[in-house]
Scaffold this motif. Structure first.
Motif, PDB file in Angstrom:
ATOM      1  N   ALA A  99      46.546  27.272 -38.259  1.00 16.60           N
ATOM      2  CA  ALA A  99      45.107  27.087 -38.458  1.00 16.60           C
ATOM      3  C   ALA A  99      44.817  25.867 -39.341  1.00 16.60           C
ATOM      4  CB  ALA A  99      44.500  28.335 -39.076  1.00 16.60           C
ATOM      5  N   SER A 100      45.689  25.608 -40.291  1.00 14.71           N
ATOM      6  CA  SER A 100      45.507  24.447 -41.173  1.00 14.71           C
ATOM      7  C   SER A 100      45.610  23.141 -40.391  1.00 14.71           C
ATOM      8  CB  SER A 100      46.549  24.477 -42.294  1.00 14.71           C
ATOM      9  OG  SER A 100      46.383  25.607 -43.124  1.00 14.71           O
ATOM     10  N   LEU A 101      46.515  23.099 -39.433  1.00 13.24           N
ATOM     11  CA  LEU A 101      46.643  21.886 -38.604  1.00 13.24           C
ATOM     12  C   LEU A 101      45.371  21.652 -37.795  1.00 13.24           C
ATOM     13  CD1 LEU A 101      50.323  21.980 -37.270  1.00 13.24           C
ATOM     14  CD2 LEU A 101      49.293  20.270 -38.775  1.00 13.24           C
ATOM     15  N   VAL A 102      44.829  22.726 -37.210  1.00 12.91           N
ATOM     16  CA  VAL A 102      43.599  22.596 -36.431  1.00 12.91           C
ATOM     17  C   VAL A 102      42.455  22.137 -37.333  1.00 12.91           C
ATOM     18  CG1 VAL A 102      41.904  23.820 -35.029  1.00 12.91           C
ATOM     19  CG2 VAL A 102      44.337  24.318 -34.746  1.00 12.91           C
ATOM     20  N   ALA A 103      42.355  22.710 -38.525  1.00 13.39           N
ATOM     21  CA  ALA A 103      41.297  22.323 -39.458  1.00 13.39           C
ATOM     22  C   ALA A 103      41.433  20.868 -39.877  1.00 13.39           C
ATOM     23  CB  ALA A 103      41.322  23.226 -40.692  1.00 13.39           C
ATOM     24  N   GLY A 104      42.661  20.434 -40.111  1.00 13.24           N
ATOM     25  CA  GLY A 104      42.887  19.069 -40.563  1.00 13.24           C
ATOM     26  C   GLY A 104      42.482  18.018 -39.554  1.00 13.24           C
ATOM     27  N   LEU A 112      35.778  22.993 -37.108  1.00 16.34           N
ATOM     28  CA  LEU A 112      36.276  23.239 -38.461  1.00 16.34           C
ATOM     29  C   LEU A 112      35.944  24.658 -38.914  1.00 16.34           C
ATOM     30  CD1 LEU A 112      37.669  22.279 -40.986  1.00 16.34           C
ATOM     31  CD2 LEU A 112      35.536  21.186 -41.712  1.00 16.34           C
ATOM     32  N   ILE A 113      34.747  25.129 -38.598  1.00 15.64           N
ATOM     33  CA  ILE A 113      34.372  26.495 -38.962  1.00 15.64           C
ATOM     34  C   ILE A 113      35.303  27.497 -38.273  1.00 15.64           C
ATOM     35  CG2 ILE A 113      32.583  28.261 -38.705  1.00 15.64           C
ATOM     36  CD1 ILE A 113      30.516  25.997 -39.066  1.00 15.64           C
ATOM     37  N   ALA A 114      35.591  27.277 -36.988  1.00 18.98           N
ATOM     38  CA  ALA A 114      36.478  28.181 -36.257  1.00 18.98           C
ATOM     39  C   ALA A 114      37.882  28.199 -36.875  1.00 18.98           C
ATOM     40  CB  ALA A 114      36.549  27.766 -34.788  1.00 18.98           C
ATOM     41  N   ALA A 115      38.381  27.027 -37.236  1.00 18.65           N
ATOM     42  CA  ALA A 115      39.711  26.951 -37.856  1.00 18.65           C
ATOM     43  C   ALA A 115      39.726  27.663 -39.202  1.00 18.65           C
ATOM     44  CB  ALA A 115      40.130  25.493 -38.020  1.00 18.65           C
ATOM     45  N   ARG A 116      38.629  27.527 -39.955  1.00 24.09           N
ATOM     46  CA  ARG A 116      38.558  28.202 -41.248  1.00 24.09           C
ATOM     47  C   ARG A 116      38.508  29.728 -41.078  1.00 24.09           C
ATOM     48  NH1 ARG A 116      39.496  26.215 -46.128  1.00 24.09           N
ATOM     49  NH2 ARG A 116      37.514  26.742 -47.124  1.00 24.09           N
ATOM     50  N   VAL A 117      37.905  30.190 -39.992  1.00 19.92           N
ATOM     51  CA  VAL A 117      37.904  31.625 -39.710  1.00 19.92           C
ATOM     52  C   VAL A 117      39.339  32.119 -39.516  1.00 19.92           C
ATOM     53  CG1 VAL A 117      37.283  33.379 -38.010  1.00 19.92           C
ATOM     54  CG2 VAL A 117      35.570  31.714 -38.760  1.00 19.92           C
ATOM     55  N   GLN A 119      42.067  30.681 -40.558  1.00 21.60           N
ATOM     56  CA  GLN A 119      42.727  30.603 -41.862  1.00 21.60           C
ATOM     57  C   GLN A 119      42.429  31.846 -42.692  1.00 21.60           C
ATOM     58  OE1 GLN A 119      41.452  26.759 -43.586  1.00 21.60           O
ATOM     59  NE2 GLN A 119      43.616  26.307 -43.826  1.00 21.60           N
ATOM     60  N   GLY A 120      41.180  32.297 -42.663  1.00 21.40           N
ATOM     61  CA  GLY A 120      40.813  33.480 -43.425  1.00 21.40           C
ATOM     62  C   GLY A 120      41.535  34.724 -42.949  1.00 21.40           C
TER      63      GLY A 120
END
Length: 504
Positions: A99-104, A112-117, A119-120
């Motif tokens: 998820a961190s790679l997708v967010a980055g 970014l919101i989806a990736a942070r979800v 990550q959570g």
């Protein structure tokens, strides 16, 4: 002979090199999770320029990670009790890295919101597993207290280290590097954990109640949505309905836990004043520090023009103070009582909130850093004390679920801090920006975020641009003052509650 045998058993159970190495790995995991809750704060100006989120999207980007964590920690703590805490730690670590790679490398606010979800969700598997594994690894009371102190110091330090490490990265790399850096850390955890961390689980966990899982999520998500939308756009039928759904789901969830044989939360624990105060104090302390830290990076970088590196390093004293307070809390509790230390820690946060009113748009940077340090000391001490109080109240086979209650309070405090204090500050900012003389489009943009207001003022120039910039800076600082008043009042009320309930 009985005394000798007892001494031998105690010596045999004392932690050795492997156990302390395991603490290092578990601390690294919690450092990663807590750091990711705040690392984006320092990158907000850069991310805003790259992705152009709205004010509401910006709050979701910063907050949805802790929001999902808070919603799922209890569930994942129970899952870890059943399938193995080390196993869920490793699975969560791998998902967190992905998820961190997708967010980055996100190319839109929605991505970014989806990736942070995600990550959570992954982070929710890590937090309860770390504290529960510490509980099973360290069986001697004094060593366990020290281990919890180290864990708390690392968790507190990670939250404040986020902006510092983020500032270092952003001086040389793109904004997404604050997420990409998680990957090598996760790789180290995945390699080391099987070698030093011993698996543990609840030997008789009972059935996981999926209805309770759904109710716990349904109680959190609509409430946070209602808070954000009300602050951003004012009361509406939709936000009111969402709040009602969240409250009703919470009531049904708590009632259901009372008669389940294997509940997600043992609500009878809340009959114990120490447990109740621990959970609530944890929530309020983190609420104060995270809500004000949300404004910090923007205040230092946008209002006062600091570089990302300077802004990150400026917060380093707060990180050090928070870590020292977390380590010192356990011995202080043995000397002065948990009640005294908790009340003092919360009082420091109240003092910090009062001092915040000296912060101005044209000065007060030093005062802001003093505020962050005072609030950080309070939060660091609180995290150690509340974690120890919660674990002492439950049997070892429920350690994961009990740890999840503490960490749910921690993450809920962070989510609510950003949601409530961030939304309150944003509402004050919206109302205070002077956009007279601007066309409709730029006027709308200038009211969204302080970063967008600076960009609009720079593009317009002249007297109009100067007026927009000055009013935006003043409005932003006014929002910080109102947020500080709310956080200080919450800390004061919690100090009074702790003083009354922790009489013994």
């Amino acid at each position: 002979m009985a005394t000798l045998d007892a001494s031998t058993r105690v010596l045999a159970s004392r932690a050795g090199r492997r156990e302390w190495a395991a603490l290092g790995v578990l601390s690294l995991a919690v450092f990663l999770v807590s750091m990711d809750a705040t690392v984006l704060d320092i990158a907000v100006p850069h991310m805003t320029q790259a992705l152009h989120p709205s004010a509401t999207q910006l709050l979701w980007i910063v907050d949805v990670y802790s929001f999902v964590l808070a919603a799922l920690l209890i569930t994942m703590g129970n899952v870890g009790d059943r399938i193995g805490r080390r196993r869920i730690l490793l699975v969560g670590a791998v998902a967190f890295a992905a998820a961190s790679l997708v967010a980055g490398f996100a190319v839109s606010p929605e991505m970014l919101i989806a990736a942070r979800v995600v990550q959570g969700v992954a982070g929710a598997t890590l937090m309860p597993a770390t504290l529960a594994l510490i509980h099973s690894t360290f069986t001697v009371a004094r060593q366990r207290a020290l281990a919890i102190g180290v864990w708390s110091a690392v968790a507190s330090g990670g939250a404040v280290a986020g902006p510092v490490l983020g500032g270092l990265l952003l001086e040389h790399f793109f904004w997404g590097s604050v997420f990409v850096m998680n990957v090598p850390v996760v790789a180290l955890i995945v390699i080391a954990a099987p070698m030093v961390v011993v698996e543990s689980r609840n030997p008789a966990p009972g059935r996981l109640d999926t209805v309770s899982v759904g109710l716990s999520v349904l109680a959190m998500m609509p409430l946070i949505y209602a808070i954000k939308e009300t602050a951003a756009h004012g009361p509406s039928g939709l936000s009111g309905a969402a709040a009602l759904v969240g409250v009703l789901a919470g009531v049904v969830f708590l009632r259901r836990q009372r008669w389940l044989a294997a509940p997600l939360i043992d609500v009878s624990l809340f009959r114990r004043p120490a447990f109740t105060v621990a959970v609530l104090t944890n929530l309020i302390a983190v609420f104060a520090v995270s809500g004000l830290l949300y404004f910090g990076a923007q205040y230092l970088q946008v209002v006062h023009g600091m570089s990302t590196l300077r802004a990150g390093l400026a917060l380093a004293p707060a990180m050090v103070a928070s870590g020292v307070a977390a380590l010192a809390a356990a011995p202080l509790m043995r000397r002065y009582s948990a009640r005294t230390v908790l009340v003092v820690a919360l009082s420091l946060q109240v003092i910090g909130a009062v001092v915040m009113f000296g912060v101005r748009a044209d000065g007060g940077v030093a005062l802001y850093l003093v505020v962050e340090t005072l609030i950080g000391i309070g939060a660091g001490a609180v995290l150690t004390l509340t974690s120890a109080l919660v674990l002492s109240a439950v049997p070892g086979d429920r350690a994961g679920a009990a740890s999840a209650v503490t960490e749910t309070a921690y993450e809920a405090g962070h989510a609510l801090g950003v949601a409530i204090l961030g939304s309150v500050g944003t509402a004050v900012f919206h109302a205070g920006v002077d956009v007279s003389g601007l066309p409709e489009g730029p006027a709308h943009d200038a009211r969204e975020t302080i970063g967008a207001a600076v960009q609009v003022a720079s593009g317009v120039g002249g007297d109009v641009g100067a007026r927009v910039l000055a009013s935006a800076s003043e409005a932003f600082v006014s929002g910080i003052h109102v947020a500080a008043a709310v956080s200080g009042l919450a800390s004061l009320l919690m100090a009074v509650l702790a003083l009354r309930l922790l009489r013994r």
